[in-house]
Enzyme design. Structure first.
Site, PDB file in Angstrom:
ATOM      1  N   ALA A   1     -13.977  11.099  49.614  1.00  0.00           N
ATOM      2  CA  ALA A   1     -15.465  11.480  50.524  1.00  0.00           C
ATOM      3  C   ALA A   1     -14.852  12.945  51.147  1.00  0.00           C
ATOM      4  CB  ALA A   1     -15.721  10.660  51.473  1.00  0.00           C
ATOM      5  N   ARG A   2     -14.717  12.891  52.673  1.00  0.00           N
ATOM      6  CA  ARG A   2     -14.366  13.779  52.455  1.00  0.00           C
ATOM      7  C   ARG A   2     -12.768  13.769  53.628  1.00  0.00           C
ATOM      8  NH1 ARG A   2     -17.353  16.031  49.785  1.00  0.00           N
ATOM      9  NH2 ARG A   2     -19.213  16.742  49.780  1.00  0.00           N
TER      10      ARG A   2
ATOM     11  N   GLU B   1      -9.521  22.576  51.825  1.00  0.00           N
ATOM     12  CA  GLU B   1      -9.026  22.863  50.768  1.00  0.00           C
ATOM     13  C   GLU B   1      -8.924  24.125  50.236  1.00  0.00           C
ATOM     14  OE1 GLU B   1     -12.031  20.581  48.813  1.00  0.00           O
ATOM     15  OE2 GLU B   1     -10.861  17.871  49.562  1.00  0.00           O
TER      16      GLU B   1
ATOM     17  N   ASP C   1     -21.061  -0.087  57.471  1.00  0.00           N
ATOM     18  CA  ASP C   1     -21.901   0.686  57.155  1.00  0.00           C
ATOM     19  C   ASP C   1     -23.337   0.447  57.616  1.00  0.00           C
ATOM     20  OD1 ASP C   1     -24.305   3.085  56.585  1.00  0.00           O
ATOM     21  OD2 ASP C   1     -23.016   2.899  54.276  1.00  0.00           O
TER      22      ASP C   1
ATOM     23  N   ASP D   1      -8.277  12.760  47.086  1.00  0.00           N
ATOM     24  CA  ASP D   1      -8.974  13.917  46.362  1.00  0.00           C
ATOM     25  C   ASP D   1      -9.387  14.695  46.932  1.00  0.00           C
ATOM     26  OD1 ASP D   1     -10.479  14.683  43.510  1.00  0.00           O
ATOM     27  OD2 ASP D   1     -11.834  13.986  44.465  1.00  0.00           O
TER      28      ASP D   1
ATOM     29  N   HIS E   1      -9.657  17.517  44.415  1.00  0.00           N
ATOM     30  CA  HIS E   1     -11.097  17.126  44.721  1.00  0.00           C
ATOM     31  C   HIS E   1     -11.953  17.084  43.291  1.00  0.00           C
ATOM     32  CE1 HIS E   1     -14.315  17.827  47.549  1.00  0.00           C
ATOM     33  NE2 HIS E   1     -15.060  16.925  46.748  1.00  0.00           N
ATOM     34  N   LEU E   2     -11.411  16.499  42.213  1.00  0.00           N
ATOM     35  CA  LEU E   2     -12.103  16.038  41.425  1.00  0.00           C
ATOM     36  C   LEU E   2     -13.317  15.078  40.388  1.00  0.00           C
ATOM     37  CD1 LEU E   2      -8.118  16.081  38.884  1.00  0.00           C
ATOM     38  CD2 LEU E   2     -10.564  17.415  39.548  1.00  0.00           C
ATOM     39  N   GLY E   3     -13.414  13.992  42.207  1.00  0.00           N
ATOM     40  CA  GLY E   3     -14.536  13.119  41.988  1.00  0.00           C
ATOM     41  C   GLY E   3     -15.457  13.045  41.253  1.00  0.00           C
ATOM     42  N   ALA E   4     -15.791  14.355  41.373  1.00  0.00           N
ATOM     43  CA  ALA E   4     -17.365  14.711  40.512  1.00  0.00           C
ATOM     44  C   ALA E   4     -16.683  15.585  39.493  1.00  0.00           C
ATOM     45  CB  ALA E   4     -18.465  15.115  40.905  1.00  0.00           C
TER      46      ALA E   4
ATOM     47  N   LYS F   1     -24.584   5.457  48.016  1.00  0.00           N
ATOM     48  CA  LYS F   1     -24.601   5.500  46.387  1.00  0.00           C
ATOM     49  C   LYS F   1     -23.313   5.183  45.996  1.00  0.00           C
ATOM     50  CE  LYS F   1     -28.827   8.353  45.635  1.00  0.00           C
ATOM     51  NZ  LYS F   1     -29.172   8.000  47.069  1.00  0.00           N
ATOM     52  N   VAL F   2     -22.481   6.255  46.445  1.00  0.00           N
ATOM     53  CA  VAL F   2     -20.710   5.522  45.793  1.00  0.00           C
ATOM     54  C   VAL F   2     -19.942   4.763  46.014  1.00  0.00           C
ATOM     55  CG1 VAL F   2     -18.404   6.787  45.408  1.00  0.00           C
ATOM     56  CG2 VAL F   2     -21.343   7.924  45.503  1.00  0.00           C
TER      57      VAL F   2
END
Length: 628
Positions: A315-316, A345, A255, A340, A364-367, A235-236
């Protein structure tokens, strides 16, 4: 192990040469049947909540969506919780107020943040659901401390690497996430880091705030015509690709699970991992953290990259070997990085990677947009409440993904599948020695058009629960079957009928060579029960070679007997004298005055005295009381 929920009675004298109940030698062409059924009101199947499990929270029942939405806004939602007290939901990390409000309409909500593992384990046995973000580690220890009460874990976000999925599955706990609400926010942040890194925005900002004017130092690179490799085309990743195409970039992607047609629709070429990293100017990571992706960007793969490549990770953190990235930055293999997420963390304050001049970092501001936070809170709250009310969540992570339209169509067959499994295992006296289970689906549809995963799970549930203390649902059905040594196979048989009806019938075959009852059915020791759905109600249509027509509701008495006048009246009188209400009677015989079986539906379980008197009727050779 719990004792089986069935009681078998055998008459003291069996006439010489009499064939067994369900003898395979009986020809179905000689069968005749007589049915006596009590008229009853049957509510429509759809539009009503259907409860398939035996105790709250009744996970994996099926509910009409409109009913759920309505109930959430009424006190009836709590009453639906098996008539018990409202469930308790523990929220261990900050959640948007819109989501909390939704949760509070249905349950008692405990917002306890920054819990240690010991504190979490101390609380979890009092909770029916747990909602976390990325900071709380839901380990095997947490699931074991829950002592079976925890029914759903909700991850407010996409990644679920902080939840032990295997432990959740073994404990029958559903794990759901919120994969859609923050998709755009994460993609936008990835593009923001891409452009900020290309133009040295963060470094130039810090320089100016330090009183410097260094135009020549922070010359950037253009994005137009550059190749961007999107690693993970979910999705992202696909949203990042759309936006990068708008910036004039050439986009390739890797992918192994992405459909080529979806990539082509966006104008993206799917390539191998090595081709992606060796040809890209920019590499954007959007893959989950799994054993196969952990530290996949290491010294070896950094050396495969185009000299001076730039890498973005929203992502991670664990997919990058951070020490290897630091070396690649220092030796010029990687020109810049924008991160990010991190393996730890928050990262240590003295992290050389964070402090590196050519690394742009965000916490970690992705969302982290107002819109995404509200959307994630609502999405995860709806998924958790839906699961607790019995709705199969569309975002279930550790259960087969069954589309809602399939669930709606198969709902009555799900009930039938469980009841057939429950009936079959009781007929063989509790399941001892079952060597294998085969489920046969008769349908006019192509096998590819029939998703039977949930039906297989419910057959397993019906077989296992009456003879054990285990609770089986769609999450753990296959695992429990494997642990108990049940070999379950499926077969699809074409039936010339209407394709509008998903299934004509379901057969459950139990291979059981140790059961006396099963041995009486066939030389191979196999018992076969078959059922179909009529007017939305599951019916038993055959047991062994005997055709019957029995509504699978309440309790059932199956009698093997000699066909003779007055049998229905004699059994009915005994039940009536003991205040047992009969819902139906159905008699099937091979021929007049020959072998017959009688199926009797009863609303209450008869007392032992009533069952004893039925067993003493001379014409009844054997009977079984079944709880279905």
């Amino acid at each position: 192990m719990a004792s089986p929920a069935s009681t078998a009675f055998t008459a003291p004298q069996l006439p010489a040469g009499r064939t067994s109940l369900f003898s395979p030698s009986v020809s179905s062409s000689y069968l005749a049947s007589i049915s006596f059924a009590r008229s009853r009101f049957r509510a429509p199947l759809f539009g009503q909540a259907l409860r398939l499990t035996l105790h709250p929270p009744m996970i994996y029942a099926f509910c009409d969506a409109s009913r759920i939405n309505r109930d959430l806004r009424t006190k009836a939602a709590a009453a639906a919780w098996g008539g018990e007290a409202r469930p308790t939901i523990l929220v261990s990390e900050k959640l948007g107020e819109a989501g909390l409000a939704l949760l509070r309409e249905f349950a008692n909500v405990d917002c306890s943040y920054n819990l240690s593992l010991e504190e979490l384990c101390g609380k979890i046995s009092l909770c029916d659901a747990l909602i976390v973000r990325s900071g709380t580690k839901v380990t095997r220890e947490v699931f074991e401390a829950a002592k079976g009460r925890l029914k759903v874990v909700g991850r407010a976000g996409v990644g679920i690497d902080n939840v032990d999925l295997q432990a959740a599955t073994e404990n029958g706990c559903l794990v759901v996430n919120a994969p859609t609400a923050n998709t755009v926010a994460a993609a936008e942040h990835g593009i923001a880091l891409l452009t900020a890194m290309a133009r040295n925005v963060a470094q130039a900002d810090a320089s100016m705030k330090a009183g410097k004017w260094q135009r020549n130092k922070y010359v950037g690179v253009s994005l137009v015509g550059k190749t961007l490799a999107v690693m993970g085309f979910g999705k992202v990743g696909s949203e990042v690709a759309r936006r990068a195409k708008g910036l004039g970039m050439h986009v390739i992607a890797h992918d192994p699970y992405a459909p080529a047609d979806r990539a082509r629709a966006i104008g993206v070429e799917l390539v191998s991992f090595d081709e992606a990293i060796s040809t890209a100017d920019f590499i954007s990571l959007h893959m989950p953290l799994t054993p196969s992706t952990s530290k996949i960007f290491n010294d070896e793969n950094f050396l495969k990259m185009k000299k001076g490549a730039r890498i973005i990770n929203v992502a991670r953190g664990g997919v990058i070997d951070e020490d290897a990235l630091l070396r690649a930055l220092d030796n010029g293999t990687v020109s810049q990085a924008a991160l990010d997420v991190f393996a730890e963390e928050p990262p240590p304050a003295d992290s050389k990677l964070v402090q590196h001049e050519r690394v742009t970092v965000t916490p970690h501001l992705g969302a982290s947009t107002t819109e995404a936070q509200e959307g994630v809170a609502i999405e995860i709250a709806e998924a958790v409440v839906g699961a607790l009310k019995g709705e199969l969540a569309a975002t279930a992570v550790n259960a087969p993904m069954v589309p809602s339209e399939v669930l709606s169509e198969l709902a009555p067959y799900v009930i039938l599948a469980e009841k057939l499994g429950r009936l079959a295992v009781q007929l063989v006296g509790g399941g001892s020695g079952i060597k294998g289970v085969k489920v046969v689906y008769k349908s006019s549809r192509s096998p590819d058009d029939l998703d039977t995963r949930i039906l297989r799970a419910m057959v397993t549930k019906g077989i296992v629960e009456p003879i054990s203390s285990l609770f089986v649902n769609l999450v753990n059905a296959d695992y429990i079957a494997k642990q108990r040594g049940l070999r379950i196979s499926e077969e699809r048989v074409f039936h010339d009928g209407s394709p509008e009806i998903p299934l004509d019938s379901i057969q459950v075959h139990l291979a059981n060579v140790e059961s006396k009852f099963a041995s009486a059915i066939s030389d191979s020791g196999e018992i076969v029960v078959e059922g179909r759905v009529k007017d939305g109600i599951p019916h038993l249509i055959s047991v062994g070679s005997f055709s019957v027509d029995v509504s699978l509701e309440g309790n059932l008495i199956l009698c093997r007997q000699i066909d003779q006048p007055g049998m229905i009246g004699r059994v009915g009188n005994i039940l009536g004298e003991n205040n047992v209400n009969v819902s139906f009677m159905s008699v099937c015989r091979t021929a007049p005055r020959k072998q017959a079986i009688m199926a009797i539906g009863v609303d209450e379980k008869p007392h032992k005295e009533a069952l004893r008197r039925i067993g003493e009727i001379a014409a009844i050779e054997e009977f079984v009381f079944l709880q279905i």
